[in-house]
Every structure is written in C-alpha cells, then in structure tokens.
Scaffold this motif. Structure first.
Motif, PDB file in Angstrom:
ATOM      1  N   GLU A  15      -7.009   4.098   1.995  1.00 52.63           N
ATOM      2  CA  GLU A  15      -5.797   3.278   2.026  1.00 52.63           C
ATOM      3  C   GLU A  15      -5.853   2.192   3.101  1.00 52.63           C
ATOM      4  O   GLU A  15      -4.890   1.470   3.310  1.00 52.63           O
ATOM      5  CB  GLU A  15      -4.570   4.163   2.253  1.00 52.63           C
ATOM      6  CG  GLU A  15      -4.199   5.019   1.059  1.00 52.63           C
ATOM      7  CD  GLU A  15      -3.790   4.181  -0.142  1.00 52.63           C
ATOM      8  OE1 GLU A  15      -3.063   3.190   0.046  1.00 52.63           O
ATOM      9  OE2 GLU A  15      -4.216   4.517  -1.258  1.00 52.63           O
ATOM     10  N   LEU A  62       1.452   6.173   4.972  1.00 48.89           N
ATOM     11  CA  LEU A  62       2.516   5.319   5.504  1.00 48.89           C
ATOM     12  C   LEU A  62       2.740   5.614   6.981  1.00 48.89           C
ATOM     13  O   LEU A  62       2.849   4.693   7.809  1.00 48.89           O
ATOM     14  CB  LEU A  62       3.799   5.548   4.706  1.00 48.89           C
ATOM     15  CG  LEU A  62       5.064   4.840   5.196  1.00 48.89           C
ATOM     16  CD1 LEU A  62       4.844   3.352   5.313  1.00 48.89           C
ATOM     17  CD2 LEU A  62       6.225   5.157   4.248  1.00 48.89           C
ATOM     18  N   ARG A  65      -0.054   4.038   8.938  1.00 53.70           N
ATOM     19  CA  ARG A  65       0.089   2.586   9.110  1.00 53.70           C
ATOM     20  C   ARG A  65       1.098   2.267  10.205  1.00 53.70           C
ATOM     21  O   ARG A  65       0.908   1.330  10.988  1.00 53.70           O
ATOM     22  CB  ARG A  65       0.531   1.951   7.791  1.00 53.70           C
ATOM     23  CG  ARG A  65      -0.564   1.846   6.760  1.00 53.70           C
ATOM     24  CD  ARG A  65      -0.043   1.202   5.498  1.00 53.70           C
ATOM     25  NE  ARG A  65      -1.073   1.126   4.470  1.00 53.70           N
ATOM     26  CZ  ARG A  65      -0.849   1.318   3.177  1.00 53.70           C
ATOM     27  NH1 ARG A  65       0.360   1.609   2.757  1.00 53.70           N
ATOM     28  NH2 ARG A  65      -1.831   1.212   2.310  1.00 53.70           N
ATOM     29  N   GLU A 178      11.048  -3.166   4.214  1.00 53.13           N
ATOM     30  CA  GLU A 178       9.880  -3.714   4.875  1.00 53.13           C
ATOM     31  C   GLU A 178       9.681  -2.914   6.163  1.00 53.13           C
ATOM     32  O   GLU A 178      10.620  -2.773   6.948  1.00 53.13           O
ATOM     33  CB  GLU A 178      10.077  -5.185   5.238  1.00 53.13           C
ATOM     34  CG  GLU A 178      10.138  -6.120   4.056  1.00 53.13           C
ATOM     35  CD  GLU A 178      10.262  -7.569   4.488  1.00 53.13           C
ATOM     36  OE1 GLU A 178       9.860  -8.439   3.697  1.00 53.13           O
ATOM     37  OE2 GLU A 178      10.773  -7.829   5.600  1.00 53.13           O
ATOM     38  N   THR A 196       3.947  -2.939   5.831  1.00 57.99           N
ATOM     39  CA  THR A 196       3.874  -2.476   4.452  1.00 57.99           C
ATOM     40  C   THR A 196       5.289  -2.447   3.877  1.00 57.99           C
ATOM     41  O   THR A 196       6.268  -2.650   4.601  1.00 57.99           O
ATOM     42  CB  THR A 196       3.232  -1.067   4.367  1.00 57.99           C
ATOM     43  OG1 THR A 196       3.011  -0.718   3.005  1.00 57.99           O
ATOM     44  CG2 THR A 196       4.110  -0.019   5.029  1.00 57.99           C
TER      45      THR A 196
END
Length: 211
Positions: A15, A62, A65, A178, A196
């Motif tokens: 990813e 997620l 990130r 966002e 992301t």
C-alpha cells in the motif's frame, strides 16, 4: 487465524508504506492481541474490525499512513486521540519516546492497558476523557494523532502542539474525510498535505460533536 504480523507488514508495503521503523513495529506487534476474540481470524487482513459500541479499529494501512505523516524519529512526546484497543497506540509507543493516549470509553481504555502490558509496552499514559480537549496538563506535544473526524482541528489541540510539531486528523463530518497533515508555525496551525481519503467515526466532545 490466517496470516501473521509479517503478512500485515507485506500488505502495508504493498500500500506504499515506506517508513522502515514503522514496518518493523508492525512486524513485532501482533495485531491479533489487540482485537476482540471473535475478530482474531481477520487480525492480519488490512481491514477495519468491529470492537463494540459501534466502533471499529482503524484499517492498518490507513493508521500507518497517518503515523508515517507524523515523521517520528524516536524522541517525540505524542498525544493520541482515541485509544481503541491499543494497536495504533502500541505502534506509536515503539516509534516515539512516550505517548499520552485519551479514550472516551473506559472499557476500551482498560482493555488497551491490558493489551499493552501483555507486550511490555510501558511508555504510554492511558487516560479516559474528552479527547477534543486534548490533555493540557501534559502539553506541549511534538506530534498529535486524531483518530476521529471533525470539520476543523479543535482549538485546544492546536494550542497544545509545540512550534514545529505535526498533527494528523481526518477533516470532515464523519463518513468521507480528507486525512490532513498540519504543522504548527509561528503564525498558527498550517495545512501541509492531504495524506489520503478515508471514512472515520465522528469526534465527539466539547470541541467536537455533541456526545
């Protein structure tokens, strides 16, 4: 249970996660020990998992990130808003000097404490309360990670971030956000980058949505 921490590490690499220290932390932190017993079978899939009370864990890629956006070097004093069951907290603790994590639900915080203790992670201070207010008594923070959505950064969180510090928060109304990286400058909090797009639960509290 299918997979292993290495399985999850490979999924995060696929990813686009590149932080070597973060990938190492994922490899030595078994996610299966931080999810409910009935979700262990999917612990090493890159998916959010239900943890009760209408809440879910953050999807690992997620979460990675968001953590990567903080740019942690190992010396930081970090504030986490939303402990959940402690997996993301454990990753932060392995990457920073110490973590203050606040959770609105006492049951989650208590379980997270047991999960972290099982792995000998002691550089975390767990608190129960209104995360939208931050934890002013332990400020300033070098980095703040917010795991719930609101249309703006709550003023107390911006104030508790030191100059040059970074904050990552989902910006939106809860459901389609966002995920934004901010930096504290002499002029105030400045938006730096959209990391992301994602879906998050809403941030509730005095400086968020009504409970």
């Amino acid at each position: 249970m299918a997979g292993s921490p290495e399985t999850l590490e490979r999924a995060l690499r696929a990813e686009g996660v590149r932080d070597a220290r973060l990938l190492d932390a994922v490899r030595v932190t078994p996610r299966a020990d931080f999810v409910p017993a009935d979700a262990v079978w999917a612990a090493y899939d890159d998916v959010p998992l239900p943890i009760g009370h209408g809440q879910v864990t953050t999807q690992p890629s997620l979460s990675a990130r968001m953590i990567e956006g903080l740019g942690l070097s190992g010396a930081e004093h970090v504030l986490e808003i939303g402990t959940g069951l402690g997996f993301q907290t454990a990753l932060l603790a392995r990457l920073a000097a110490d973590v203050v994590s606040i959770e609105m639900r006492p049951g989650f915080s208590e379980q997270a404490g047991r999960n972290l203790a099982r792995h000998g992670i002691g550089n975390v201070e767990l608190l129960t309360g209104d995360g939208s207010c931050g934890v002013p008594g332990r400020a300033p923070y070098d980095a703040i990670l917010v795991s719930a959505a609101y249309p703006e950064v709550p003023a107390p969180l911006a104030e508790q971030l030191r100059a040059g510090g970074r904050l990552v928060q989902p910006i939106g109304t809860g459901g389609e956000e966002e995920v934004v990286l901010f930096e504290r400058t002499p002029a105030g909090l400045e938006r730096r980058q959209v990391l992301t797009l994602a879906r998050f639960v809403r941030l509730h509290g005095r400086y968020g949505y009504p409970p």
